[in-house]
Each structure stands twice: as C-alpha cells, then as structure tokens.
Design an enzyme around this catalytic site. Structure first.
Site, PDB file in Angstrom:
ATOM      1  N   GLY A 192       1.832   4.109  13.149  1.00  0.00           N
ATOM      2  CA  GLY A 192       2.543   2.899  13.567  1.00  0.00           C
ATOM      3  C   GLY A 192       1.857   2.206  14.733  1.00  0.00           C
ATOM      4  O   GLY A 192       1.753   0.975  14.775  1.00  0.00           O
TER       5      GLY A 192
ATOM      6  N   GLU B 155       9.107  16.104  16.030  1.00  0.00           N
ATOM      7  CA  GLU B 155       9.540  15.988  14.633  1.00  0.00           C
ATOM      8  C   GLU B 155       8.704  16.928  13.769  1.00  0.00           C
ATOM      9  O   GLU B 155       7.492  16.774  13.687  1.00  0.00           O
ATOM     10  CB  GLU B 155       9.354  14.544  14.158  1.00  0.00           C
ATOM     11  CG  GLU B 155       9.841  14.329  12.748  1.00  0.00           C
ATOM     12  CD  GLU B 155       9.577  12.915  12.241  1.00  0.00           C
ATOM     13  OE1 GLU B 155       8.467  12.410  12.437  1.00  0.00           O
ATOM     14  OE2 GLU B 155      10.498  12.337  11.647  1.00  0.00           O
TER      15      GLU B 155
ATOM     16  N   LYS C 274       0.878  -1.179   0.000  1.00  0.00           N
ATOM     17  CA  LYS C 274       0.000   0.000   0.000  1.00  0.00           C
ATOM     18  C   LYS C 274       0.912   1.226   0.000  1.00  0.00           C
ATOM     19  O   LYS C 274       1.438   1.622   1.031  1.00  0.00           O
ATOM     20  CB  LYS C 274      -0.870  -0.015   1.266  1.00  0.00           C
ATOM     21  CG  LYS C 274      -2.240   0.614   1.109  1.00  0.00           C
ATOM     22  CD  LYS C 274      -2.248   2.053   0.668  1.00  0.00           C
ATOM     23  CE  LYS C 274      -2.092   3.019   1.833  1.00  0.00           C
ATOM     24  NZ  LYS C 274      -1.913   4.415   1.384  1.00  0.00           N
TER      25      LYS C 274
ATOM     26  N   GLU D 246       9.219   1.374  11.163  1.00  0.00           N
ATOM     27  CA  GLU D 246      10.254   2.375  10.892  1.00  0.00           C
ATOM     28  C   GLU D 246       9.563   3.727  10.981  1.00  0.00           C
ATOM     29  O   GLU D 246       8.834   4.119  10.078  1.00  0.00           O
ATOM     30  CB  GLU D 246      10.842   2.165   9.484  1.00  0.00           C
ATOM     31  CG  GLU D 246      11.539   0.842   9.286  1.00  0.00           C
ATOM     32  CD  GLU D 246      12.937   0.802   9.897  1.00  0.00           C
ATOM     33  OE1 GLU D 246      13.400   1.842  10.418  1.00  0.00           O
ATOM     34  OE2 GLU D 246      13.565  -0.267   9.853  1.00  0.00           O
TER      35      GLU D 246
ATOM     36  N   CYS E 200      13.170  10.859   7.632  1.00  0.00           N
ATOM     37  CA  CYS E 200      13.048  10.381   9.015  1.00  0.00           C
ATOM     38  C   CYS E 200      14.344  10.576   9.780  1.00  0.00           C
ATOM     39  O   CYS E 200      14.335  10.885  10.964  1.00  0.00           O
ATOM     40  CB  CYS E 200      12.632   8.920   9.023  1.00  0.00           C
ATOM     41  SG  CYS E 200      13.672   7.907   7.988  1.00  0.00           S
TER      42      CYS E 200
HETATM   43  P1  NAD Z   1       1.764   8.298   7.697  1.00  0.00           P
HETATM   44  O1  NAD Z   1       1.851   7.461   8.905  1.00  0.00           O
HETATM   45  O2  NAD Z   1       0.704   9.322   7.632  1.00  0.00           O
HETATM   46  O3  NAD Z   1       1.551   7.405   6.404  1.00  0.00           O
HETATM   47  C1  NAD Z   1       2.399   6.329   6.093  1.00  0.00           C
HETATM   48  C2  NAD Z   1       1.603   5.284   5.363  1.00  0.00           C
HETATM   49  O4  NAD Z   1       0.603   4.772   6.249  1.00  0.00           O
HETATM   50  C3  NAD Z   1       0.858   5.796   4.135  1.00  0.00           C
HETATM   51  O5  NAD Z   1       0.875   4.801   3.128  1.00  0.00           O
HETATM   52  C4  NAD Z   1      -0.555   5.975   4.647  1.00  0.00           C
HETATM   53  O6  NAD Z   1      -1.526   5.869   3.642  1.00  0.00           O
HETATM   54  C5  NAD Z   1      -0.656   4.809   5.606  1.00  0.00           C
HETATM   55  N1  NAD Z   1      -1.698   4.968   6.635  1.00  0.00           N
HETATM   56  C6  NAD Z   1      -2.247   6.112   7.105  1.00  0.00           C
HETATM   57  N2  NAD Z   1      -3.199   5.830   8.023  1.00  0.00           N
HETATM   58  C7  NAD Z   1      -3.231   4.486   8.139  1.00  0.00           C
HETATM   59  C8  NAD Z   1      -3.990   3.589   8.951  1.00  0.00           C
HETATM   60  N3  NAD Z   1      -4.924   4.026   9.799  1.00  0.00           N
HETATM   61  N4  NAD Z   1      -3.735   2.267   8.843  1.00  0.00           N
HETATM   62  C9  NAD Z   1      -2.785   1.811   8.001  1.00  0.00           C
HETATM   63  N5  NAD Z   1      -2.057   2.605   7.199  1.00  0.00           N
HETATM   64  C10 NAD Z   1      -2.281   3.929   7.266  1.00  0.00           C
HETATM   65  O7  NAD Z   1       3.203   8.914   7.521  1.00  0.00           O
HETATM   66  P2  NAD Z   1       3.703   9.905   6.393  1.00  0.00           P
HETATM   67  O8  NAD Z   1       3.159  11.246   6.728  1.00  0.00           O
HETATM   68  O9  NAD Z   1       3.439   9.336   5.051  1.00  0.00           O
HETATM   69  O10 NAD Z   1       5.287   9.862   6.603  1.00  0.00           O
HETATM   70  C11 NAD Z   1       5.904  10.699   7.503  1.00  0.00           C
HETATM   71  C12 NAD Z   1       6.368   9.940   8.715  1.00  0.00           C
HETATM   72  O11 NAD Z   1       7.067   8.762   8.340  1.00  0.00           O
HETATM   73  C13 NAD Z   1       7.362  10.734   9.540  1.00  0.00           C
HETATM   74  O12 NAD Z   1       7.095  10.576  10.914  1.00  0.00           O
HETATM   75  C14 NAD Z   1       8.693  10.100   9.180  1.00  0.00           C
HETATM   76  O13 NAD Z   1       9.705  10.306  10.101  1.00  0.00           O
HETATM   77  C15 NAD Z   1       8.315   8.683   9.007  1.00  0.00           C
HETATM   78  N6  NAD Z   1       9.301   7.959   8.183  1.00  0.00           N
HETATM   79  C16 NAD Z   1      10.141   7.055   8.770  1.00  0.00           C
HETATM   80  C17 NAD Z   1      11.106   6.389   8.037  1.00  0.00           C
HETATM   81  C18 NAD Z   1      12.023   5.377   8.669  1.00  0.00           C
HETATM   82  O14 NAD Z   1      12.648   4.611   7.949  1.00  0.00           O
HETATM   83  N7  NAD Z   1      12.144   5.320   9.976  1.00  0.00           N
HETATM   84  C19 NAD Z   1      11.211   6.643   6.670  1.00  0.00           C
HETATM   85  C20 NAD Z   1      10.348   7.567   6.101  1.00  0.00           C
HETATM   86  C21 NAD Z   1       9.391   8.211   6.872  1.00  0.00           C
END
Ligand code: NAD
Length: 487
Positions: free
Chosen positions: A239, A389, A181, A256, A290
């Site tokens: 997460g 963050e 996804k 992650e 991140c």
């Molecule tokens: P997000 O959590 O909003 O979305 C990430 C993914 O989760 C997307 O595909 C989204 O559609 C999906 N999602 C959203 N709600 C969901 C739910 N209820 N159930 C299941 N899936 C759902 O995050 P974002 O805004 O896309 O990314 C930013 C965040 O990601 C920041 O906190 C960043 O630090 C982190 N990040 C971490 C890493 C790492 O490797 N540690 C890498 C990149 C980004």
C-alpha cells in the site's frame, strides 16, 4: 470462456479491449492449487506494455462507447452481470476453491456477495445525484458527481470475487472505465467474471484485466500516468508503494489494508452467543481475512472460563480440503504457510502458552499448504502476536480489568479496521463501540457476511478511504461545480 478445456493445464489470458490477449512477451505464470501444491493452470505474466495497452483501451472506452451509455444503462449491464454470475455460481465456486483453497461454502458465499455487489451498485448507478447550492441570486450553482475517468484496481488473493465486486462494481456504476490487476495467486474467477461481462454486453475496454506479478504488472498499473484514481487492497507495505506511485501522478487512492482486530468480551456477555462468533472470526478463510478477529480481550473475572471454552472449540477444528467442508482450508501458498508457521515457532520460543491447537484432517493431501489453528493464552498486549497481523488461524487472548483498559488495549495497535464488543449492558456497548478507532464495530455479533451495503475501511495502518455501501460508490466519483450567471 477464457480457458482451454482440452488441455490438462488450462491457459488463461488477459482481457484487453474486449479480446483475450497473451502477455506482450508471451510469458506465463504457473498456478498451483493450495489444496495439493499441484500445477493446474497458467496465467499471463502481464508486462508494463500490457498494462499500457489496457489503460489505453480503457481511455478509449471512457471517451467513447462507455461514456455514451446513460447511468441507467450502465446499471442494467451490472444487474445483467449479477444474474450471469448467479447462473455460473457452481462453476465459479469450484474454480475459487481450486485456485484459492477456501472451503466450498465460503466460495459459494463469495459468489453470492459478488452478485450482490453488482446488483447493489447497478441499481444505485442512476441515484448518484449532485446538488444545488444557494449562492448569489444572479447565479445558479450546480454540483454534479462525475467519474474520475480511468481507474486502476489492485486486488489481493484472499477474497478475489468480493473485492473485485465492491471495487470494480462501484467504479463501473459511477461511469469509470477500469483496469484490474488480480493477485497472481487468485486470478481465475476474476478472469471468468470478466468473460461473463463481455458476454452480457459491456463495451470493449470498459473492463480490462491484466494478470501477473505485483512487482511488474501491479507496479506498472500503480505508476501509469493514464490512471486517474487507484483502489488498492492488500498489505500495508505494498500500500505504501502504491500510494507513493499515486502521489507522483497526483491522483487519489483508496487503501484497504490489514488489521489486528479485537473482540472485547465483558463479564456480562452472553457467552453462548459469543463463543461460536469468537472462534469463527479467526477461522473463517483460514484467518486470511483483513477483518479477522485475531485478538480476544477478556475481562479478568471470566478470563479462564472463556479461554477454556474457546480452547475446547479450537481442539475440534480441522484444516482440510475444500470439498470436504472443513473448518478451514489450506493457506494460499507455501510462503504464507511458512510465514504462519514462523509466527507459531517464534511465539513458542518466546514462551507463550498454547491454550489449544486444532489439527489437519487425515485426508488432506500431503503437498497442500495446511496449518493447524492455534490459540495462545494468556498473551501480553505488547507481544509480537498481539501486535502484528499473522493472516492465519492464530488467536491470542489477553485479560483486562475495566472498560478503560479494554478500550486502551483494543485501540493499542497500529491498525484500526474492525472491532467486536460483547456485553448485555446497552449503555456500555454503545459507549465502547463509539470509542473504537476502527471503520466497523460489531456489538454482540461479528462480521456482516460480506456487508455489501455497509461502508468499510480503516484508520492508521489499516488504510484510508471507504469501500462498500453507497460511500464506496461516492469514492469512485469526484465533482464538477457549474457556476451559471443568469442575471
Ligand atoms: P499484497 O500487498 O502482497 O498483494 C496485493 C496485491 O498487490 C496483489 O495483486 C499483488 O500482486 C499486488 N502487488 C504486489 N506488489 C506490488 C507492487 N510493488 N506494486 C503494485 N502492486 C503490487 O497483499 P496480499 O498478500 O495479497 O494480501 C494480504 C494483505 O491484504 C493482508 O495484509 C490483508 O489484511 C490485506 N487485505 C485487506 C483487505 C481490506 O479490505 N482492508 C481485504 C483483503 C486483504
């Protein structure tokens, strides 16, 4: 390819069981480019039904054609896919910049890293050995590494290709069948790479993509009882939901998550070497990384000099359109732009000092989601900007007295993803690096250009489990112990 070149607004459908598939209810999501805020594509708004179809297709592949391949054959397919990605590099990079807004050089670097992930995991597929354990003389004990089965992958928008490569590449190499996804704001390159995978001969169902909203398609994937293991990269809040859903099905999950990573600058640091890295670590990808180095901890004796030097560089930074190779592109969407702006407003209202701000290029389209990079100094360790963050081009600097304080401050947030240590003292650099409660520490450098070979992951609010490197391949396996009596 999975788009309609004839139409001005390209339509992209899901890939389920090797076929381009519309959402079960036909719904679409608009894709706006962050460069100018204009509509340029539509993706399927995947439903729980679509996720169910994808999981079933993956299960059929896992129990059928995909599992009949040898590890070497799986590896060869991934290596072919790496070559196909390289052959398509310019198109993928241009598409990523349009969809995500990142400067073209960053999109090209992401394509290179993606190809490297497929190559790395492809060539590792047949080196995933088990072991033999000494036990009773009458028994032979073998431990084999086996795939989990069907794995679910939820990907964020900031580095779609890299995160797809490290997570899905490893899972496929280990023999899992996958359902992915992508983030609703950056699905297009992943769909294109999936189409390439079909062209190079991946069996139907081994790789399925369902685009759509997180709260619908993402939540359905996280909760699906047919998923044997989940890989999630994204925000800590999501997460938590994904891990809760995984717990209900008693399956494992790699999380992650975010970071608030510190760069510790001691008074003997090689500043000529450090300064570009201190700035780049927060500017790369507009700070939407991140592992961004979002906090500078600077020893008091050189605090003013380092702040002044960083400020000078910040004033020269420009956010702009990706094809002009700006220092940074726009934020991913309007919500993210507003979120970063709200942090800036709040910091100013709280009386934090702006040490320097960059600007927005004069030719940046008015409808784009640009934010001027901003550097605050000095900032108290307890302030919101030091603890939360931002996920944007916002840097803070805090002074410290000695090594003990530096370590305490560096480890003093809820996160624990990465850290940088700048000093010429070899003993101290190793001591401080080993005191960092993070998954990766950089000494006299910062960032690994993708870091395909290097295990990566967090402590605390940054998540758990490891991706990248061989460690990341092992995560997508479990073991089966064979106890064979022979005497
Ligand atoms: P997000 O959590 O909003 O979305 C990430 C993914 O989760 C997307 O595909 C989204 O559609 C999906 N999602 C959203 N709600 C969901 C739910 N209820 N159930 C299941 N899936 C759902 O995050 P974002 O805004 O896309 O990314 C930013 C965040 O990601 C920041 O906190 C960043 O630090 C982190 N990040 C971490 C890493 C790492 O490797 N540690 C890498 C990149 C980004």
């Amino acid at each position: 390819m999975n788009d309609q070149a004839s139409s001005a607004v390209a339509l992209h459908r899901n890939l389920i069981d090797g076929r381009d598939t519309a959402a079960s209810d036909g719904a679409l999501l608009d894709v706006l480019s962050p460069i100018d805020g204009l509509l340029f594509a539509r993706i399927a708004s995947g439903t729980a039904e679509d996720v169910d179809a994808a999981v079933k297709a993956a299960r059929a592949a896992y129990e059928g054609a995909w599992s009949r391949l040898t590890a070497t054959e799986r590896g060869r397919l991934l290596i072919k896919l790496a070559a196909a990605v390289e052959g398509d590099a310019e198109t993928l990079a241009a598409l990523e910049s349009r969809d995500n807004g990142k400067p073209l050089r960053q999109s090209r670097a992401d394509v290179t890293a993606l190809a490297r992930y497929f190559e790395y995991y492809g060539s590792a597929a047949d080196k995933l050995h088990g072991e033999v354990i000494p036990y009773l003389n009458t028994h032979f004990i073998g431990v084999e590494r086996v795939p989990h089965g069907v794995t679910g992958h939820i990907i964020p928008w900031n580095y779609p290709m890299q995160i797809f490569g490290r997570s899905v590449g490893a899972a496929l190499a280990a023999g899992n069948a996958t359902v992915v996804k992508p983030a609703e704001d950056a699905s297009l390159t992943i769909l294109r790479v999936a189409a390439l995978a079909r062209e190079v001969g991946f069996p139907e169902g081994a790789l399925n993509i369902v685009t759509g909203l997180g709260r619908i398609a993402g939540a359905a994937l996280a909760a699906h009882p047919g998923i044997d293991f989940l890989s999630f990269t994204g925000s800590p809040e999501t997460g938590t939901m994904v891990q809760t859903a995984a717990a209900k099905n008693h399956v494992g999950v790699t999380l992650e998550l975010g970071g608030k990573s510190a760069q510790v600058v001691f008074d003997d640091a090689d500043l000529e070497r450090a300064l570009p890295a201190l700035v780049n670590a927060i500017i790369q990808n507009g700070g939407q990384t991140c592992s961004a180095g979002s906090r500078l901890l600077i020893q008091r004796g050189i605090f003013k000099d380092v702040v002044d030097a960083v400020a000078e560089r910040f004033r020269a930074l420009r956010a702009g359109r990706p094809d002009r190779e700006p220092d940074l592109g726009p934020m991913i969407n309007q919500a993210q732009q507003r979120r970063v702006q709200a942090y800036l407003e709040r910091a100013k209202n709280e009386g934090l000092t702006v040490a320097a701000a960059g600007g927005i290029a004069s030719d940046a389209p008015a409808g784009g989601y640009y934010v001027a990079p901003t550097f605050f100094a000095p900032v108290a360790h307890e302030s919101v900007l030091s603890q939360e963050e931002v996920f944007g081009p916002v840097l803070v600097a805090t002074p410290f007295e000695d090594e003990a304080e530096a370590v305490r401050l560096a480890n003093g947030t809820a996160y624990g993803l990465a850290a940088g240590v700048w000093t010429r003292d070899a003993m101290r650099s190793t001591r401080v690096a080993r005191a960092m409660r993070v998954g990766q520490v950089f000494v006299n450098c910062y960032g690994a250009g993708g870091g395909v070979e290097l295990p990566f992951g967090g402590f605390g609010r940054s998540g758990h489990g490891r991706e990248k490197g061989f460690e990341g391949l092992v995560e997508f396996t479990t073991t089966r112990t064979l106890v064979i009596a022979h005497g």
